[in-house]
Enzyme design. Structure first.
Site, PDB file in Angstrom:
ATOM      1  N   ALA A  34      36.318 150.013 123.536  1.00 42.58           N
ATOM      2  CA  ALA A  34      37.185 150.574 124.571  1.00 42.58           C
ATOM      3  C   ALA A  34      37.606 149.488 125.556  1.00 42.58           C
ATOM      4  O   ALA A  34      38.751 149.463 126.018  1.00 42.58           O
ATOM      5  CB  ALA A  34      36.456 151.697 125.304  1.00 42.58           C
ATOM      6  N   ASP A  37      40.191 147.381 123.921  1.00 43.14           N
ATOM      7  CA  ASP A  37      41.457 148.112 123.917  1.00 43.14           C
ATOM      8  C   ASP A  37      42.139 148.050 125.278  1.00 43.14           C
ATOM      9  O   ASP A  37      43.360 147.974 125.383  1.00 43.14           O
ATOM     10  CB  ASP A  37      41.220 149.575 123.522  1.00 43.14           C
ATOM     11  CG  ASP A  37      40.784 149.695 122.075  1.00 43.14           C
ATOM     12  OD1 ASP A  37      40.912 148.696 121.329  1.00 43.14           O
ATOM     13  OD2 ASP A  37      40.293 150.773 121.691  1.00 43.14           O
ATOM     14  N   SER A  82      44.269 122.571  91.866  1.00 47.06           N
ATOM     15  CA  SER A  82      43.242 123.441  91.280  1.00 47.06           C
ATOM     16  C   SER A  82      42.041 122.556  90.958  1.00 47.06           C
ATOM     17  O   SER A  82      42.120 121.340  91.070  1.00 47.06           O
ATOM     18  CB  SER A  82      43.776 124.142  90.038  1.00 47.06           C
ATOM     19  OG  SER A  82      44.255 123.194  89.144  1.00 47.06           O
ATOM     20  N   GLU A 119      29.330 124.838  97.269  1.00 41.67           N
ATOM     21  CA  GLU A 119      29.882 126.053  97.888  1.00 41.67           C
ATOM     22  C   GLU A 119      29.976 127.157  96.848  1.00 41.67           C
ATOM     23  O   GLU A 119      29.785 126.921  95.667  1.00 41.67           O
ATOM     24  CB  GLU A 119      31.318 125.782  98.386  1.00 41.67           C
ATOM     25  CG  GLU A 119      31.439 124.691  99.394  1.00 41.67           C
ATOM     26  CD  GLU A 119      32.888 124.247  99.567  1.00 41.67           C
ATOM     27  OE1 GLU A 119      33.808 125.050  99.306  1.00 41.67           O
ATOM     28  OE2 GLU A 119      33.079 123.093  99.942  1.00 41.67           O
ATOM     29  N   LYS A 121      32.310 129.823  94.693  1.00 42.41           N
ATOM     30  CA  LYS A 121      33.698 129.940  94.241  1.00 42.41           C
ATOM     31  C   LYS A 121      34.124 131.388  94.423  1.00 42.41           C
ATOM     32  O   LYS A 121      33.729 132.262  93.664  1.00 42.41           O
ATOM     33  CB  LYS A 121      33.852 129.512  92.785  1.00 42.41           C
ATOM     34  CG  LYS A 121      35.306 129.498  92.347  1.00 42.41           C
ATOM     35  CD  LYS A 121      35.525 128.668  91.103  1.00 42.41           C
ATOM     36  CE  LYS A 121      37.007 128.423  90.867  1.00 42.41           C
ATOM     37  NZ  LYS A 121      37.762 129.649  90.596  1.00 42.41           N
TER      38      LYS A 121
HETATM   39  S1  IVH Z   1      38.581 123.769  96.509  1.00 43.50           S
HETATM   40  C1  IVH Z   1      41.009 120.299  95.569  1.00 43.50           C
HETATM   41  N1  IVH Z   1      36.671 125.495  96.960  1.00 43.50           N
HETATM   42  O1  IVH Z   1      39.556 128.113  93.030  1.00 43.50           O
HETATM   43  C2  IVH Z   1      40.154 121.475  95.497  1.00 43.50           C
HETATM   44  N2  IVH Z   1      38.535 126.220  95.690  1.00 43.50           N
HETATM   45  O2  IVH Z   1      41.078 125.973  91.050  1.00 43.50           O
HETATM   46  C3  IVH Z   1      40.898 122.685  95.872  1.00 43.50           C
HETATM   47  N3  IVH Z   1      38.419 128.584  95.019  1.00 43.50           N
HETATM   48  O3  IVH Z   1      42.540 129.102  93.374  1.00 43.50           O
HETATM   49  C4  IVH Z   1      40.133 123.938  95.805  1.00 43.50           C
HETATM   50  N4  IVH Z   1      36.491 129.023  95.976  1.00 43.50           N
HETATM   51  O4  IVH Z   1      41.477 129.264  95.658  1.00 43.50           O
HETATM   52  C5  IVH Z   1      37.845 125.299  96.376  1.00 43.50           C
HETATM   53  N5  IVH Z   1      34.905 126.922  97.489  1.00 43.50           N
HETATM   54  C6  IVH Z   1      36.089 126.712  96.906  1.00 43.50           C
HETATM   55  C7  IVH Z   1      36.771 127.722  96.205  1.00 43.50           C
HETATM   56  C8  IVH Z   1      37.993 127.436  95.601  1.00 43.50           C
HETATM   57  C9  IVH Z   1      37.494 129.515  95.264  1.00 43.50           C
HETATM   58  C10 IVH Z   1      39.649 128.804  94.234  1.00 43.50           C
HETATM   59  C11 IVH Z   1      40.892 128.283  94.856  1.00 43.50           C
HETATM   60  C12 IVH Z   1      41.792 127.979  93.706  1.00 43.50           C
HETATM   61  C13 IVH Z   1      40.826 127.712  92.625  1.00 43.50           C
HETATM   62  C14 IVH Z   1      40.823 126.219  92.364  1.00 43.50           C
END
Ligand code: IVH
Length: 693
Positions: A34, A37, A82, A119, A121
């Protein structure tokens, strides 16, 4: 320009930005809804009076409902690359990457291990967020890597994405990451769709990607999306830019952009393997889908030395896990009868390895959903198993036929007991009307009765219950207590020792609590929390059995539907008989005076007596069961859902809709520390802890 209004608008923007970050990103709000808001409305009014104050980073610009003619192309300042994928899902996948990196860097065997940032994915959609002087000016999809689409209108509707960065942001900073949808947000969305009889969404990834690419941002209104940053794009004038990837992620988090906490700086192949294994084991428990982990060489200088091969960096790799979706053949559609009599069409599948286990059955939810998916026995289908969700059929390959003639019908009679199958008007569910006359419902009722949170009869599993019911050894719940070791030992796959154990467990289970007993009866809509509320309110079984629907509604969280279900259950003679027979067999519990008087606990003395708390999300150190136990020991109770009667919500990481509801109702929200305050010395700390409310 009005200097006074100008200053106040800036102040309001900063305040709202701070509180939005506490709410969406840190999940630790400091003020009630609230109050937020009120500040928001004040800024809106100021901007209406002085349109020149309306800045693009103003929280008022997060409006939903902007409609575009088409998505404009966006040329990326730096291509969105990618990553190479390591499909070998075993440890050698990580070792192969480390070996390649060492070779390319010319490191000998005796050189120290390479430091990596490991990390998750994320399984969503890649997005580039462009901030100029700290203000979000554009959000774009990856597209072909060079040219993506402008989706700023939709990304602005994601609460987790800040419209302005905290602190001293560089003149240009592009933050790259993934827009995704949490599994619980996805399940909730589909549950709402099912209730409406509307088409359900395929999976979280498609839903997120679909929503982001819509021309009309109204499509975002019912979809709660999330965001995790994992890197940067174009950067200009960032004088304090860290020299490592992990340092970059920390800096991004400090700017107020969500970065997943499940990341680690690890050393060499062994560190990567350990991360892959740890995350693999935790995968089902994560609140969102991942399809693997990503390893990145941590030092930017080494990344630059490694460079790229075509469109993939040599310094990063994605290391997969077994897929959560697979195609397989739908062999047949059968009907399963659940504990409450619900008939569920279940797909029998050619066994397929998906989400880490072999799946041969998957749910089709109900007749209407089955029809919408347009599947028939003999089809190739996609099956999804993610987290601890029951495997389900997401659709057919190729897409559903133009002229779909289903070859499945709901049977008019229950396939187990032959009783009539009924469907309430407006409901999508078919039900067997046989009740406990139905062996399927009886089996489920027995399994529920024996469950860990009910009578806790260890060793009474599915196979055994099948034998007991099919062999007419056990017809109803009271028969369980007639079982003796001799009788049990005569059953298939039942040794003397396990027979004796089970008899001991049965005997032990007789001593229980009223709450457990009520829950164990399997009354529709009576979950653990309601059972506990009933026990607390009435104190004695007889009073629960004799209560009318009206009286039952006096119990916290009991509405008309639940009250009707309880009253209806005890209105049936045979259900009362079952209770009596169980008591005659020796089942017993301590009876109280009701209205919250816990057995021996002197009420009013304990710090939380009479208080109802709700737990949501993951607390930093306490498990849910531990937190619950502490609260109950302090005289409080834990409810499963938030209502006006809730005194406080204890929220941890990744809290979901309960937190939203608490905020909507203006209920106190505390973290684990706040909870400990409440448990410690009641009044004083409780006051301090209620700060945000
Ligand atoms: S790094 C140069 N980190 O995976 C590196 N990509 O093929 C660029 N993705 O569609 C990507 N988690 O969106 C990176 N922790 C992560 C990721 C990640 C998912 C996806 C990204 C892209 C694909 C890369």
């Amino acid at each position: 320009m009005n200097p006074c209004a100008d200053a106040r608008a800036a102040e309001l923007r900063a305040l709202l930005q701070h509180h939005a970050h506490r709410y969406y990103v840190l999940d630790a709000p400091e003020i009630p809804d609230a109050e937020y808001d009120r500040l928001f409305a004040e800024l809106q009014a100021l901007e209406a009076a002085h349109p020149e104050l309306r800045a693009p980073d103003s929280p008022t610009q997060r409006v939903i409902g902007q409609v575009l003619d088409g998505l404009a192309p966006v040329r990326h300042a730096l291509p969105m690359l990618s990553i190479r994928t390591e499909t070998d899902t075993t440890a050698s996948g990580a070792q192969a990457f480390d070996m390649r990196v060492r070779r390319e860097l010319g490191l000998g065997d005796d050189a120290p291990p390479v430091a990596y940032c490991a990390e998750l994915k994320f399984d969503g959609l890649a997005i580039n967020l462009r901030f100029e002087d700290g203000v979000l000016v554009q959000a774009s999809t990856r597209g072909d890597g060079h040219t993506g689409e402008d989706v700023t209108h939709n990304v602005r509707a994601i609460g987790q994405v800040p419209l302005r960065l905290f602190g001293d942001a560089p003149p240009v900073l592009e933050i790259r990451g993934e827009v995704y949808m949490r599994r619980d947000d996805f399940e909730r969305l589909n549950e709402r769709q099912r209730e409406k009889g509307a088409r359900t969404f395929i999976n979280p990834r498609n839903t997120a990607a679909g929503a982001i690419r819509q021309l009309d941002s109204a499509g975002m209104a019912d979809k709660r999306l999330s965001f995790f940053a994992y890197g940067v794009g174009e950067v200009r004038g960032w004088t304090t830019q860290p020299g490592t990837h992990s340092g970059t992620l920390d800096a991004i988090a400090a700017f107020g952009v969500p970065v997943c906490a499940e990341r680690a700086r690890v050393q060499g192949a062994a560190g990567l393997v350990a991360f892959h294994e740890r995350i693999g084991a935790a995968r089902d428990a994560l609140p969102f889908d991942i399809d693997g982990v990503v390893y990145k060489v941590d030092a930017i200088e080494l990344q630059q030395r490694l460079g790229f091969v075509t469109r993939e960096p040599r310094w990063a790799v994605a290391h997969k896990y077994p897929a959560q979706e697979q195609t397989t053949r739908l062999e047949a559609i059968e009907v399963q009868v659940g504990r409450t009599g619900k008939l569920t069409p279940v797909a029998r599948l050619a066994p397929v390895f998906v989400g880490g286990t072999t799946v041969s059955n998957a749910t089709l939810h109900n007749l209407f959903e089955l029809r919408r998916k347009g599947v028939r026995a003999g089809d190739e289908v996609i099956v999804r198993r993610a987290g601890d969700v029951i495997p389900e059929i997401v659709g057919r390959i190729p897409a559903p036929r133009a002229h779909y003639v289903p070859n499945f019908r709901m049977p008019p009679a229950c396939p187990v007991c032959g009783s009539a199958v009924l469907r309430e008007r407006g409901s999508v569910e078919h039900r067997c009307s046989g009740g406990l006359f139905c062996a399927a419902q009886r089996k489920q009722a027995i399994l529920h009765f024996a469950g860990r949170r009910a009578m806790d009869i260890e060793g009474l599993g599915e196979k055994l219950v099948d034998q007991l019911v099919d062999g007419a050894v056990v017809q109803g719940l009271p028969d369980l207590y007639e079982l003796d070791a001799q009788r049990l030992a005569a059953l298939e796959r039942m040794g003397e020792k396990s027979a004796a154990n089970l008899v001991a467990m049965l005997a032990r289970s007789k001593s229980t609590t009223l709450a457990r007993f009520l829950y164990a009866l399997g009354i529709r809509h009576v979950g653990e929390a309601t059972a506990r509320d009933l026990a607390r309110h009435f104190g004695r079984m007889q009073l629960v059995m004799d209560a009318g629907a009206e009286e039952l509604q006096q119990v916290p969280d009991v509405g008309p539907v639940v009250a009707q279900s309880i009253a209806g259950f005890f209105a049936q003679r045979h259900n009362r008989d079952v209770v009596q027979q169980l008591v005659d067999a020796g089942v017993h519990w301590e009876e109280g005076d009701g209205a919250g008087a816990a057995a021996a606990a002197p009420s009013g003395v304990l710090p939380l007596s009479g208080r109802t708390l709700v737990l949501t999300g993951t607390l930093p150190t306490l498990t849910r069961d531990a937190a619950k136990a502490l609260i109950e020991a302090a005289g409080g109770k834990v409810a499963g859902s938030v209502s006006k009667k809730t005194d406080a919500v204890i929220a941890g990481a990744d809290a979901g809709s309960k937190l939203d509801k608490a905020r909507a109702l203006g209920i106190t929200v505390l973290d684990e520390e706040g909870l400990r305050g409440l448990l410690g010395d009641g009044g004083a700390t409780a006051q301090a802890g209620t700060g945000p409310a």
